[in-house]
Each structure stands twice: as C-alpha cells, then as structure tokens.
Design a protein around this motif. Structure first.
Motif, PDB file in Angstrom:
ATOM      1  N   HIS A   1      -8.988  -2.050   3.649  1.00 49.85           N
ATOM      2  CA  HIS A   1      -7.907  -3.012   3.488  1.00 49.85           C
ATOM      3  C   HIS A   1      -8.019  -3.735   2.152  1.00 49.85           C
ATOM      4  O   HIS A   1      -9.079  -3.745   1.516  1.00 49.85           O
ATOM      5  CB  HIS A   1      -7.935  -4.045   4.617  1.00 49.85           C
TER       6      HIS A   1
ATOM      7  N   ASN B   1       3.822  -3.326   5.832  1.00 50.90           N
ATOM      8  CA  ASN B   1       2.584  -4.055   5.556  1.00 50.90           C
ATOM      9  C   ASN B   1       1.912  -4.389   6.888  1.00 50.90           C
ATOM     10  O   ASN B   1       2.255  -5.373   7.539  1.00 50.90           O
ATOM     11  CB  ASN B   1       2.887  -5.337   4.771  1.00 50.90           C
TER      12      ASN B   1
ATOM     13  N   CYS C   1       0.843  -1.201   0.000  1.00 54.10           N
ATOM     14  CA  CYS C   1       0.000   0.000   0.000  1.00 54.10           C
ATOM     15  C   CYS C   1       0.880   1.254   0.000  1.00 54.10           C
ATOM     16  O   CYS C   1       1.670   1.472   0.933  1.00 54.10           O
ATOM     17  CB  CYS C   1      -0.912   0.014   1.223  1.00 54.10           C
TER      18      CYS C   1
ATOM     19  N   CYS D   1      -4.985  -0.359   4.145  1.00 58.37           N
ATOM     20  CA  CYS D   1      -4.705   0.577   3.051  1.00 58.37           C
ATOM     21  C   CYS D   1      -5.724   1.716   3.112  1.00 58.37           C
ATOM     22  O   CYS D   1      -6.737   1.638   3.817  1.00 58.37           O
ATOM     23  CB  CYS D   1      -4.802  -0.119   1.689  1.00 58.37           C
ATOM     24  N   ASP D   2      -5.448   2.754   2.362  1.00 57.09           N
ATOM     25  CA  ASP D   2      -6.368   3.883   2.257  1.00 57.09           C
ATOM     26  C   ASP D   2      -7.286   3.679   1.056  1.00 57.09           C
ATOM     27  O   ASP D   2      -6.881   3.113   0.034  1.00 57.09           O
ATOM     28  CB  ASP D   2      -5.587   5.191   2.095  1.00 57.09           C
TER      29      ASP D   2
ATOM     30  N   HIS E   1       2.411   3.859   3.042  1.00 58.63           N
ATOM     31  CA  HIS E   1       2.594   3.144   4.310  1.00 58.63           C
ATOM     32  C   HIS E   1       4.050   2.699   4.428  1.00 58.63           C
ATOM     33  O   HIS E   1       4.695   2.371   3.443  1.00 58.63           O
ATOM     34  CB  HIS E   1       1.662   1.939   4.394  1.00 58.63           C
TER      35      HIS E   1
ATOM     36  N   LEU F   1      -7.048   0.729  -4.461  1.00 57.13           N
ATOM     37  CA  LEU F   1      -7.932   0.028  -3.532  1.00 57.13           C
ATOM     38  C   LEU F   1      -9.365   0.492  -3.693  1.00 57.13           C
ATOM     39  O   LEU F   1      -9.643   1.692  -3.778  1.00 57.13           O
ATOM     40  CB  LEU F   1      -7.473   0.280  -2.091  1.00 57.13           C
TER      41      LEU F   1
ATOM     42  N   ILE G   1      -1.867   0.502  -5.092  1.00 53.83           N
ATOM     43  CA  ILE G   1      -1.365  -0.804  -4.656  1.00 53.83           C
ATOM     44  C   ILE G   1      -0.170  -1.169  -5.530  1.00 53.83           C
ATOM     45  O   ILE G   1      -0.278  -1.202  -6.763  1.00 53.83           O
ATOM     46  CB  ILE G   1      -2.448  -1.896  -4.763  1.00 53.83           C
TER      47      ILE G   1
END
Length: 252
Positions: free
Chosen positions: A237, A132, A126, A161-162, A129, A224, A167
């Motif tokens: 997520h 993970n 992600c 994740c946002d 970030h 995402l 990704i």
C-alpha cells in the motif's frame, strides 16, 4: 382736639412701621427656604422635566447603556457554500441521498444543510485499480483513518497498490518537494507533497519521478516501494496523508 390728632398720627406711624417689619421678615424667610429646596436635588440625581398637557412638569428618566463587566460579544463568521464547491461537492439538506458522504460545516444555512461529496472526487491513485481501496486489517494493522497504532491513531489512509505499481496524481496541482517520516521502530518512509488551491496531501512509500513542478490529474508521479522485505505478509500500500491532518476518505 390737638391731642386727639397727635394720637391718631402716632397710631398710623406705628401701623406703617409694623407692616414694613412684617414684610421684611417674609422676604428673609423666602430667601432662606429657596436654597434648601434646591439642595435636596443633588447633581447625581438630576432629571429632565417635560410639561404635561395640564401645565405640570413630569420627570423623565434617561436611559443609559449598561455594559456588564466580563461580558464579550463574539462575532460568528458567516458560512457560505464556497468551502463545499471548491472541494467539488454540492450543498443540500442531509435528508437527501448522497452517493458519497456528507461533510459538516461547509455550507451556509442550517446545520442540516451539508456538503455532499460525490464518490471518486479524486481519480484513482494506483494504476491498474478501478477504485481507491483502503487497506483492510492484516497482521501489521489497519489502514483506515484513526486506526489504532502503537504510537497513537493513524492520521492517514493506506490505499492498496501493487509493488512497483505506478502512482498517478489524484488531482491537478504542483509538486512541493520530498517528504519523509519514521515509525516507532525507526523505519523511514519517503514520498512527495502534492498541493493545489484546494488540497494538500503527502504521499508516502513511493519513489517519485520528480519532486517539483506542475502535474495534471492522472499523471504518473512515481512507483510504489515494496514493503514485503521489511514486513512479511503486509498488504502492499501507499500512505495518503492530508497536510492538515484531516481525513482524506471523503475525497477518495
């Protein structure tokens, strides 16, 4: 005088005839006894004989290979370190400190010699970030591998994740087409399959930019899809699932 000579001759003839008769009886008794001795030894009980230093024969028993009925020899495949090194790990005794986590049955030698997978064997999926991070438990469940779900155990991990976040590919490989799955409530989750010579993963709940072709580690795969519209209060997520159903946690 003549009578005396005739008497002696008669006695000699009788003695000769008696001797011949006795010799004939001895021969017959020998021929009769010899088959009986050989008959005592059956063909199944024959033995090999060897002459000893004193000239006497001694019986020597022959060894036979006996196979037990129902017994099987199971060949155990030899292990080597290739299974560990291909995953990016190091084989070492498990008494040593491993910054990541140990994987069993990946190294040769004793069972205490295990594969140490370093932290961050795969890059961060992600964007934005630093690592993970596996989704913790919320009102809709938990994101760890083997977490309890309505339809059984969760054979994947959920990475935080946002919404609409980019990704990235966790490792270099090739995209192998779209994937999809449904939960017991009928909600469908779409994604893409990524594979290499070592790994094969399915990434759900993302919108891929493409479904086929080679990709490099860290390259953008898509973004995402939001879950808040269907599951209020859930942690956003993606779902990461190994193609063989194993735990991907050691690699992330």
């Amino acid at each position: 005088m003549l009578l005396r000579i005739c008497l002696i001759a008669a006695l000699l003839i009788r003695y000769v005839l008696l001797s011949c008769a006795l010799e004939h009886e001895k021969r017959e008794s020998r021929e009769f006894q010899s088959p009986g001795k050989n008959a005592d030894i059956s063909p199944k009980m024959k033995r090999n004989y060897t002459a000893d230093s004193d000239g006497r024969r001694q019986a020597v028993t022959t060894r036979k290979k006996v196979r037990k009925a129902g017994s099987r020899r199971v060949s155990v495949p030899l292990r080597n370190d290739i299974g560990c090194t291909r995953l990016g790990g190091i084989c070492q005794p498990n008494r040593f400190i491993c910054q990541g986590r140990y994987l069993k049955d990946k190294c040769s030698g004793a069972k205490t010699r295990q594969c140490c997978m370093q932290v961050g064997a795969w890059s961060v999926l992600c964007a934005g970030h630093h690592n993970n991070r596996i989704r913790a438990c919320d009102s809709h469940g938990c994101g760890a591998f083997n977490s309890k779900r309505v339809n059984g155990l969760h054979k994947a991990v959920d990475l935080v994740c946002d919404d609409f976040g980019i990704i990235n590919a966790p490792f270099s490989g090739s995209l192998a087409g779209p994937v999809s799955q449904k939960d017991p409530a009928g909600n469908q989750y779409d994604g893409v399959k990524l594979l290499s010579d070592v790994h094969c993963v399915k990434i759900f709940n993302i919108h891929p930019y493409r479904y086929l072709g080679p990709v490099a580690q860290g390259e953008a795969l898509g973004y995402l899809l939001p879950l808040q519209e269907r599951f209020s209060g859930i942690t956003s997520h993606l779902e990461l699932q190994m193609c063989d159903g194993s735990d991907p946690s050691p690699f992330i």
